[in-house]
Motif scaffolding. Structure first.
Motif, mmCIF file in Angstrom:
data_model
loop_
_atom_site.group_PDB
_atom_site.id
_atom_site.type_symbol
_atom_site.label_atom_id
_atom_site.label_comp_id
_atom_site.label_asym_id
_atom_site.label_seq_id
_atom_site.Cartn_x
_atom_site.Cartn_y
_atom_site.Cartn_z
ATOM 1 N N LEU A 160 61.921 30.459 -19.907
ATOM 2 C CA LEU A 160 60.684 29.564 -20.318
ATOM 3 C C LEU A 160 59.513 30.142 -19.377
ATOM 4 N N ILE A 161 59.944 30.139 -18.046
ATOM 5 C CA ILE A 161 58.727 30.686 -17.227
ATOM 6 C C ILE A 161 58.275 32.125 -17.601
ATOM 7 N N ARG A 162 59.220 32.798 -17.826
ATOM 8 C CA ARG A 162 58.987 34.216 -18.286
ATOM 9 C C ARG A 162 58.038 34.245 -19.743
ATOM 10 N N ARG A 163 58.526 33.577 -20.499
ATOM 11 C CA ARG A 163 57.650 33.210 -21.667
ATOM 12 C C ARG A 163 55.984 32.787 -21.412
ATOM 13 N N LEU A 164 55.987 31.934 -20.367
ATOM 14 C CA LEU A 164 54.606 31.417 -20.234
ATOM 15 C C LEU A 164 53.959 32.558 -19.700
ATOM 16 N N LYS A 165 54.576 33.402 -18.784
ATOM 17 C CA LYS A 165 53.938 34.739 -18.353
ATOM 18 C C LYS A 165 53.334 35.617 -19.524
ATOM 19 N N THR A 166 54.453 35.835 -20.602
ATOM 20 C CA THR A 166 53.966 36.800 -21.585
ATOM 21 C C THR A 166 52.817 36.100 -22.391
ATOM 22 N N GLN A 167 52.434 34.787 -22.177
ATOM 23 C CA GLN A 167 51.398 34.326 -22.777
ATOM 24 C C GLN A 167 50.202 34.265 -21.937
ATOM 25 N N GLY A 168 50.192 34.998 -21.164
ATOM 26 C CA GLY A 168 48.990 34.856 -20.110
ATOM 27 C C GLY A 168 48.828 33.489 -19.158
ATOM 28 N N ILE A 169 49.662 32.619 -19.226
ATOM 29 C CA ILE A 169 49.652 31.622 -18.351
ATOM 30 C C ILE A 169 50.293 31.742 -17.127
ATOM 31 N N ALA A 170 49.399 31.335 -15.939
ATOM 32 C CA ALA A 170 49.938 31.714 -14.414
ATOM 33 C C ALA A 170 50.858 30.588 -14.186
ATOM 34 N N VAL A 171 51.796 30.915 -13.410
ATOM 35 C CA VAL A 171 52.840 29.723 -12.891
ATOM 36 C C VAL A 171 53.044 29.884 -11.387
ATOM 37 N N ILE A 172 52.689 28.712 -10.983
ATOM 38 C CA ILE A 172 53.110 28.623 -9.297
ATOM 39 C C ILE A 172 54.615 27.801 -9.447
ATOM 40 N N LEU A 173 55.531 28.484 -8.838
ATOM 41 C CA LEU A 173 56.876 28.050 -8.793
ATOM 42 C C LEU A 173 57.291 27.695 -7.477
ATOM 43 N N ILE A 174 57.662 26.425 -7.235
ATOM 44 C CA ILE A 174 58.225 25.907 -5.984
ATOM 45 C C ILE A 174 59.592 25.718 -6.172
ATOM 46 N N SER A 175 60.392 26.292 -5.072
ATOM 47 C CA SER A 175 61.862 26.264 -5.589
ATOM 48 C C SER A 175 62.401 26.895 -3.975
ATOM 49 N N HIS A 176 63.711 25.884 -3.891
ATOM 50 C CA HIS A 176 64.408 26.279 -2.812
ATOM 51 C C HIS A 176 65.463 27.305 -3.137
ATOM 52 N N ARG A 177 65.518 27.606 -4.594
ATOM 53 C CA ARG A 177 66.584 28.536 -5.164
ATOM 54 C C ARG A 177 66.045 29.921 -5.028
ATOM 55 N N LEU A 178 66.315 30.923 -4.000
ATOM 56 C CA LEU A 178 65.602 32.033 -3.932
ATOM 57 C C LEU A 178 66.502 33.194 -4.954
ATOM 58 N N THR A 179 67.347 32.845 -5.500
ATOM 59 C CA THR A 179 67.868 33.733 -6.645
ATOM 60 C C THR A 179 67.019 33.439 -7.786
ATOM 61 N N ASP A 180 66.431 32.266 -7.958
ATOM 62 C CA ASP A 180 65.642 32.090 -9.126
ATOM 63 C C ASP A 180 64.305 32.423 -8.795
ATOM 64 N N VAL A 181 63.781 32.555 -7.487
ATOM 65 C CA VAL A 181 62.512 32.898 -7.267
ATOM 66 C C VAL A 181 62.374 34.282 -7.454
ATOM 67 N N PHE A 182 63.483 35.278 -7.007
ATOM 68 C CA PHE A 182 63.515 36.796 -7.011
ATOM 69 C C PHE A 182 63.540 37.199 -8.516
ATOM 70 N N ALA A 183 64.087 36.359 -9.468
ATOM 71 C CA ALA A 183 64.411 36.624 -10.741
ATOM 72 C C ALA A 183 62.891 36.628 -11.640
ATOM 73 N N VAL A 184 62.213 35.760 -11.253
ATOM 74 C CA VAL A 184 60.940 35.475 -12.216
ATOM 75 C C VAL A 184 59.558 35.822 -11.607
ATOM 76 N N ALA A 185 59.557 35.679 -10.166
ATOM 77 C CA ALA A 185 58.120 35.782 -9.430
ATOM 78 C C ALA A 185 57.925 37.363 -9.286
ATOM 79 N N ASP A 186 56.525 37.304 -9.302
ATOM 80 C CA ASP A 186 55.797 38.586 -8.892
ATOM 81 C C ASP A 186 55.600 38.550 -7.366
ATOM 82 N N ARG A 187 55.163 37.543 -6.682
ATOM 83 C CA ARG A 187 54.849 37.489 -5.405
ATOM 84 C C ARG A 187 55.462 36.095 -4.640
ATOM 85 N N ILE A 188 55.985 36.303 -3.665
ATOM 86 C CA ILE A 188 56.429 34.981 -2.883
ATOM 87 C C ILE A 188 55.645 34.741 -1.739
ATOM 88 N N VAL A 189 55.149 33.490 -1.508
ATOM 89 C CA VAL A 189 54.447 32.943 -0.443
ATOM 90 C C VAL A 189 55.222 31.909 0.341
#
Length: 252
Positions: free
Chosen positions: A186-215
């Motif tokens: 669903l997060i990937r789909r939001l991205k394809t629709q041009g919607i930006a996402v800030i993902l707050i997560s403790h699950r780094l495997t998920d972060v590396f799966a979908v994020a462009d940048r990590i702050v």
């Protein structure tokens, strides 16, 4: 110009400095992960972006417009949506009712207004289909859905505001593996629709799966801001806990 820009944002509560000059940006249609230990300042930062808190110093701009003097409603209308970890769903109401909760479609007759349940079901079904969510019917009761399906409803509700940025707080927490992958899709789909996402997560495997940048936020400061391809899970963990960053493989 970035969609969201924060420059030197500070926020204190008495003697506690929750944010100590935070600077980072989010580009349109990108996924930026915000990670950090408990107490790092993530919640304070998100509440500052969404207008719950006013920054003590610094600037917050969204789509070129300063947000410092805007209230949460105005910021939401500008295109910023926040999906909290508890999702805030009415568990005893159906999917369609949840998607339009607080802004129900109505029709009038002889000066009286009535809720247009059919219009809400039709629009909700179209939204669910567009999102690619695995919800069988918008007439299902929200409390009877799985955790991943409930997350889908919360995202669909956010999309009814036509947001440019969606902030998601721990969207995969306590989900089964299959449901986690669905939420990541669903997060990937939001991205394809041009919607930006800030993902707050403790699950780094998920972060590396979908994020462009990590702050990485630690003690109210941005410690690292790296493209996913230029960092590693070990490096991110080191930044989070304040340990020395491990040497890269092949480094002298």
């Amino acid at each position: 110009m970035s969609l969201l820009e924060l420059v030197g944002v500070k926020k204190s509560f008495g003697a506690i400095e929750a944010l100590r000059g935070v600077t980072f940006n989010v580009e349109a249609g990108s996924v930026v992960a915000l990670v950090g230990d408990n107490g790092a300042g993530k919640s304070t930062l998100m509440k500052t972006i969404t207008g719950v808190y006013k920054p003590d110093a610094g600037e917050v701009h969204f789509d070129g417009v300063p947000l410092a003097d805007k209230d949460p409603r105005a910021i939401r209308e500008a295109g910023v949506e926040m999906i909290y970890q508890d999702l805030a769903l009415a568990k005893m109401r159906d999917v369609a009712a949840n998607i339009f909760l607080g802004r129900e479609r109505t029709w009038s007759f002889l000066g009286l207004r009535f809720i247009d349940h059919k219009a809400m079901r039709d629009e909700a079904a179209a939204m669910i289909e567009k999102l690619g969510a695995r919800v069988k019917s918008v007439s299902q009761i929200a409390g009877q859905l799985s955790g991943g399906q409930q997350q889908s409803v919360a995202i669909a509700r956010a999309l009814t505001f036509n947001p440019k940025l969606v902030i998601m707080d721990e969207p995969t927490a306590a989900l089964a593996v299959r449901e986690i992958e669905h939420v990541l899709d669903l997060i990937r789909r939001l991205k394809t629709q041009g919607i930006a996402v800030i993902l707050i997560s403790h699950r780094l495997t998920d972060v590396f799966a979908v994020a462009d940048r990590i702050v990485v936020l630690r003690q109210g400061e941005v410690i690292a801001d790296d493209p996913v391809g230029q960092t590693s899970m070990a490096a991110v963990v080191a930044h989070i806990v304040g340990a020395e960053e491990p040497a890269r493989e092949g480094a002298a």
